[in-house]
Design an enzyme around this catalytic site. Structure first.
Site, PDB file in Angstrom:
ATOM      1  N   GLY A  49      -1.406  -3.660 -18.288  1.00 33.64           N
ATOM      2  CA  GLY A  49      -2.085  -4.893 -18.732  1.00 33.64           C
ATOM      3  C   GLY A  49      -1.162  -5.910 -19.361  1.00 33.64           C
ATOM      4  O   GLY A  49      -1.483  -7.093 -19.420  1.00 33.64           O
ATOM      5  N   CYS A  80      -6.811   0.491  -9.983  1.00 36.81           N
ATOM      6  CA  CYS A  80      -6.403  -0.253 -11.172  1.00 36.81           C
ATOM      7  C   CYS A  80      -6.608  -1.731 -10.862  1.00 36.81           C
ATOM      8  O   CYS A  80      -6.025  -2.248  -9.906  1.00 36.81           O
ATOM      9  CB  CYS A  80      -4.929   0.048 -11.456  1.00 36.81           C
ATOM     10  N   ASN A  81      -7.442  -2.373 -11.657  1.00 38.33           N
ATOM     11  CA  ASN A  81      -7.710  -3.797 -11.428  1.00 38.33           C
ATOM     12  C   ASN A  81      -6.459  -4.644 -11.663  1.00 38.33           C
ATOM     13  O   ASN A  81      -6.223  -5.627 -10.963  1.00 38.33           O
ATOM     14  CB  ASN A  81      -8.810  -4.291 -12.379  1.00 38.33           C
ATOM     15  N   CYS A 195     -11.618  -2.994 -15.649  1.00 31.11           N
ATOM     16  CA  CYS A 195     -10.462  -2.097 -15.764  1.00 31.11           C
ATOM     17  C   CYS A 195     -11.018  -0.703 -15.508  1.00 31.11           C
ATOM     18  O   CYS A 195     -12.083  -0.348 -16.040  1.00 31.11           O
ATOM     19  CB  CYS A 195      -9.862  -2.201 -17.166  1.00 31.11           C
TER      20      CYS A 195
END
Ligand code: DGL
Length: 271
Positions: A49, A80-81, A195
């Protein structure tokens, strides 16, 4: 027990920075209980992130290349975004023969379901502020008020909680309180779990929400998409972490998900 270097034919790989990919993994196994999976938790790179797109793309490309030397892989689910919104396009260019399945925020679903037409994308700072997310909002939610909140530490709290560490009520609340709005522009009635770590701690998110909302999870849609043109050949599932110091701590969690072995994987480009 399978060796971590065993070769299976055309397996499906699932990649995340940590344990978040379990939300997609569980949805995959719900639909295809005998599916063998090669799971990679890039624990040496966690959290994604806060990394740059270049770093994340290089790590993921290195992981895929290394996996290709150990397994026959036809499909890679980017569970995973952050990885998907920042790197999917670049990875598709780099691996044209591979089926790459991304996980991206369920903006379209939220826009269709929201009654108040005000909802929040709760995600990592990278995903929340990505051009990809902005594009989805422009395409599917132009009639809605969409608040994008990049939670600075929520993925880290999730990972810690999943590993059995105590996370205080104050810490959970601090991460989710900023995505609830009630003002002249409407009241938040839905929150997109942007997420893959978040669906795994939903009970904590619900417990600390100031009012009830719809929590929108895209795991099942991703699993359905990933399995669309994939024929399952039974085999052993193998899990990898990228920090050798994490093998001991992560092994019981992988064993509980049905993995036969947990080993270390060093991304080729990062060795
Ligand atoms: N699970 C990842 C996602 O879906 C993010 C966690 C991280 O920051 O590494 O975005």
């Amino acid at each position: 027990m399978a060796s971590a270097t065993q070769h299976n034919s055309a397996m499906m790989a699932v990649i995340d920075s940590g344990l978040g990919g379990f939300s997609v993994l569980r949805a995959l196994l719900q639909r295809a209980p005998t599916l063998p999976v090669v799971y990679v938790a890039d624990t040496a790179g966690f959290p994604y992130g806060k990394r740059t797109a270049g770093e994340i793309t290089a790590r993921a490309a290195g992981l895929v290349k290394t996996l290709q030397t150990r397994h026959s892989i036809s499909h890679v689910v980017l569970a995973c975004n952050t990885l998907s919104t920042l790197s999917l396009a670049a990875l598709r260019k780099q691996f044209p023969a591979m089926q790459l399945i991304g996980t991206v925020p369920a903006i379209k679903v939220a826009a269709a379901q929201s009654q108040s037409k005000r909802f929040t994308l709760l995600a990592t700072p990278n995903t929340a502020h990505s051009a990809y997310s902005r594009g989805l909002i422009a395409e599917f939610a132009s009639n809605c008020m969409v608040d994008c909140y990049g939670a600075p530490n929520l993925a880290r709290l999730c990972e810690a909680s999943l590993l059995g560490d105590e996370v205080s009520d104050k810490a959970w609340r601090g991460e989710i309180a900023p995505c609830f709005f009630d003002d002249a522009r409407g009241k938040t009635d839905s929150i997109i779990l942007g997420c893959t770590h978040y669906p795994l701690v939903l009970e904590h998110l619900r417990a600390h929400a100031p009012w009830p909302v719809e929590w929108i999870d895209s795991s099942d849609a991703i699993a359905r998409h990933a399995l669309k043109d994939y024929s399952v050949t039974p085999g052993k599932s193998v899990a990898y972490v990228t920090d050798p110091n994490d093998v001991e701590r992560y092994t019981p969690l992988f064993t509980a998900e049905g993995f036969a072995a947990t080993a270390t994987l060093n991304p080729a480009m990062l060795q």
